[in-house]
Write a protein that holds these residues in place. Structure first.
Motif, short mmCIF file in Angstrom:
data_model
loop_
_atom_site.label_atom_id
_atom_site.label_comp_id
_atom_site.label_asym_id
_atom_site.label_seq_id
_atom_site.Cartn_x
_atom_site.Cartn_y
_atom_site.Cartn_z
N PRO A 277 0.80 -1.23 0.00
CA PRO A 277 0.00 0.00 0.00
C PRO A 277 0.83 1.28 0.00
O PRO A 277 0.28 2.37 -0.05
CB PRO A 277 -0.81 -0.11 1.30
N ALA A 278 2.15 1.13 0.05
CA ALA A 278 3.03 2.31 0.08
C ALA A 278 3.40 2.79 -1.31
O ALA A 278 4.14 3.77 -1.46
CB ALA A 278 4.30 1.99 0.87
N GLY A 279 2.90 2.12 -2.34
CA GLY A 279 3.31 2.49 -3.70
C GLY A 279 2.13 2.72 -4.63
O GLY A 279 1.06 2.11 -4.48
N VAL A 280 2.34 3.63 -5.57
CA VAL A 280 1.33 3.93 -6.58
C VAL A 280 2.03 3.99 -7.93
O VAL A 280 3.14 4.51 -8.02
CB VAL A 280 0.69 5.30 -6.24
N VAL A 358 -7.72 12.57 -22.71
CA VAL A 358 -6.28 12.35 -22.86
C VAL A 358 -5.54 13.33 -21.95
O VAL A 358 -5.88 14.51 -21.88
CB VAL A 358 -5.88 12.53 -24.34
N GLY A 359 -4.53 12.80 -21.25
CA GLY A 359 -3.73 13.66 -20.35
C GLY A 359 -4.17 13.55 -18.90
O GLY A 359 -3.42 13.94 -18.01
N ASP A 360 -5.36 12.99 -18.65
CA ASP A 360 -5.81 12.86 -17.26
C ASP A 360 -4.88 11.92 -16.48
O ASP A 360 -4.37 10.94 -17.02
CB ASP A 360 -7.23 12.31 -17.20
N ILE A 361 -4.71 12.23 -15.20
CA ILE A 361 -3.81 11.43 -14.36
C ILE A 361 -4.56 10.23 -13.78
O ILE A 361 -5.68 10.36 -13.29
CB ILE A 361 -3.25 12.31 -13.22
N VAL A 362 -3.91 9.09 -13.81
CA VAL A 362 -4.48 7.84 -13.29
C VAL A 362 -3.53 7.29 -12.22
O VAL A 362 -2.32 7.28 -12.43
CB VAL A 362 -4.54 6.76 -14.40
N LEU A 363 -4.10 6.84 -11.12
CA LEU A 363 -3.29 6.17 -10.09
C LEU A 363 -3.69 4.71 -10.03
O LEU A 363 -4.87 4.39 -9.85
CB LEU A 363 -3.54 6.78 -8.71
N ILE A 364 -2.72 3.83 -10.19
CA ILE A 364 -2.99 2.40 -9.99
C ILE A 364 -2.44 2.11 -8.60
O ILE A 364 -1.23 2.22 -8.35
CB ILE A 364 -2.32 1.55 -11.08
N LEU A 365 -3.36 1.80 -7.70
CA LEU A 365 -3.01 1.77 -6.27
C LEU A 365 -2.35 0.46 -5.85
O LEU A 365 -2.45 -0.57 -6.53
CB LEU A 365 -4.26 1.97 -5.42
N ASP A 366 -1.72 0.53 -4.68
CA ASP A 366 -1.18 -0.66 -4.01
C ASP A 366 -0.18 -1.41 -4.89
O ASP A 366 -0.18 -2.64 -4.96
CB ASP A 366 -2.32 -1.62 -3.59
#
Ligand SMILES: Cc1ncc(COP(=O)(O)O)c(C=O)c1O
Length: 391
Positions: A277-280, A358-366
């Motif tokens: 859980p400390a990384g994205v 296009v350009g939107d930020i995405v976070l893939i969690l964990d």
């Protein structure tokens, strides 16, 4: 692959405290970001809750060998669990003393094994061949990795104990070894090790494996330590459920007491639990393709940077941090990468903001565990850079 069940991060979660636009502006994408405060909090939880004494906690480098992550764990008093000469060298460079490093590797060359021994790192022999080699080379103390006949894991590829597994010595092989090589060998064995797999929720699995290996102590009478491995699970769907370290500690204590072995040292080797859980993985939308029956969202990363979804059918929560608070959207999409493979799918059923572009930020969690450490440069796209913060 199952449909992703989204449980957004809790309001206080570190991912909501980060200026993602600022980070993207400074470092670009794709990028792995690690929060050292979360690493510390997770490690502290292990140290507090695994109450068995005497004990050692070794962090499993393979989950995430970033030097600053290791530095954080070093000062907290953890040791290092390694599976290659490269990992041993990384741990030494960061400052782990050799006596706090353990090495357990399968199917490696004799040269590597002897080099690790020369560096003063304790080795758990994974096979009859390794044990014979180390004994013949005069290595004074060693451990044995046993396949206890019991395995568990979140996917069949992460089950490492039980029938058919390539890892470890079978108990009967360990007994035969003692008989063949005699007391000179048996007295050098100071540690028995097992690792049932990765992504294990039930502490009972460790206890079952422990019971299976205890008879070996009748022959290996100098054993001082039992290493029950890592594999403690993380809740990728919601980040809420926790592995029961205190239950594991109490259970181990009970089994050892019952066998009259209360004084033995017990070691655990968590990796994923501490860093997942400390990384994205931070990426940007590069395409939005509307198909008859689906919405496909393409990003500037892929299976070369995060292989867990395609390799294990693993699920990762996905959020669009600049659309925070809008998680009730009905439309769901398929998050795909930019690798030239049909299997390059990062997540299914991702809730999408209505005006995603296009350009939107995405976070893939964990993705702090087995993300960057398993990344490749397939398609000649270099692995993402890694940046460390304190959120
Ligand atoms: C011997 C050994 N110890 C510890 C671990 C760490 O597992 P996890 O990251 O699931 O805790 C592994 C993972 O494969 C392993 O092989």
């Amino acid at each position: 692959m199952e449909k992703t069940v989204i449980q957004p991060p809790r309001p206080g979660d570190w991912v909501w405290r980060v200026d993602w636009e600022g980070i993207v502006g400074e470092h670009g994408t794709p990028l792995y970001i690690y929060d050292l405060n979360t690493v510390k909090e997770r490690a502290r939880r292990v140290l507090l809750e695994f109450t068995y004494r005497p004990r050692r906690v070794l962090y499993s480098l393979k989950a995430n060998p970033h030097p600053q992550v290791l530095g954080e764990l070093l000062v907290m008093g953890l040791g290092a669990e390694t599976v290659s000469l490269g990992e041993v060298k990384r741990a030494l460079e960061v400052g782990f003393p050799p006596e706090r490093i353990s090495y357990t590797a399968c199917c490696v060359s004799g040269e590597e094994l002897l080099e690790v021994a020369r560096l003063g790192v304790s080795i758990n022999a994974d096979s009859v061949g390794q044990a014979r080699l180390l004994h013949g080379a005069g290595v004074e103390t060693l451990g044995l990795r046993i396949n206890p006949g019991v395995g568990s894991g979140h996917h069949r590829y992460t089950v490492t104990g039980g029938p058919g597994s390539k890892f470890g010595l079978l108990p009967q092989e360990a007994l035969r070894l003692a008989r063949d090589l005699g007391g000179g060998f048996a007295s050098r064995v100071r540690r028995l090790h097992f690792h049932v797999g990765s992504g294990v929720w039930d502490p009972g699995v460790y206890l079952e494996a422990l019971r299976k290996i205890l008879p070996l102590l009748d022959v290996y009478v100098e054993v001082e330590e039992i290493d029950v491995g890592g594999g403690m699970a993380y809740d990728y769907l919601a980040g809420l459920r926790e592995f029961d370290y205190s239950g594991l500690a109490l259970g181990i204590g009970g089994v050892l007491e019952e066998a009259g072995l209360g004084g033995l040292r017990v070691t655990i080797e968590p990796g994923r639990y501490i860093v997942a859980p400390a990384g994205v993985l931070l990426a940007r939308v590069t395409e939005v393709k509307r198909r008859e029956d689906s919405l496909i969202v393409g990003v500037d990363t892929g299976m070369n940077h995060l292989i867990r979804p395609v390799l294990y059918g693993a699920m990762h929560r996905v959020v669009f941090p600049l659309h925070r608070g809008r998680l009730e959207w009905e439309e769901r999409g398929l998050l795909v990468g930019n690798v030239c493979e049909s299997g390059d799918i990062l997540a299914h059923g991702v809730p999408l903001p209505p005006n995603l572009g296009v350009g939107d930020i995405v976070l893939i969690l964990d993705t702090g565990a087995y993300g960057a450490s398993m990344a490749s440069s397939y398609n000649i796209r270099p692995p993402p850079r890694e940046v460390v913060i304190r959120a």
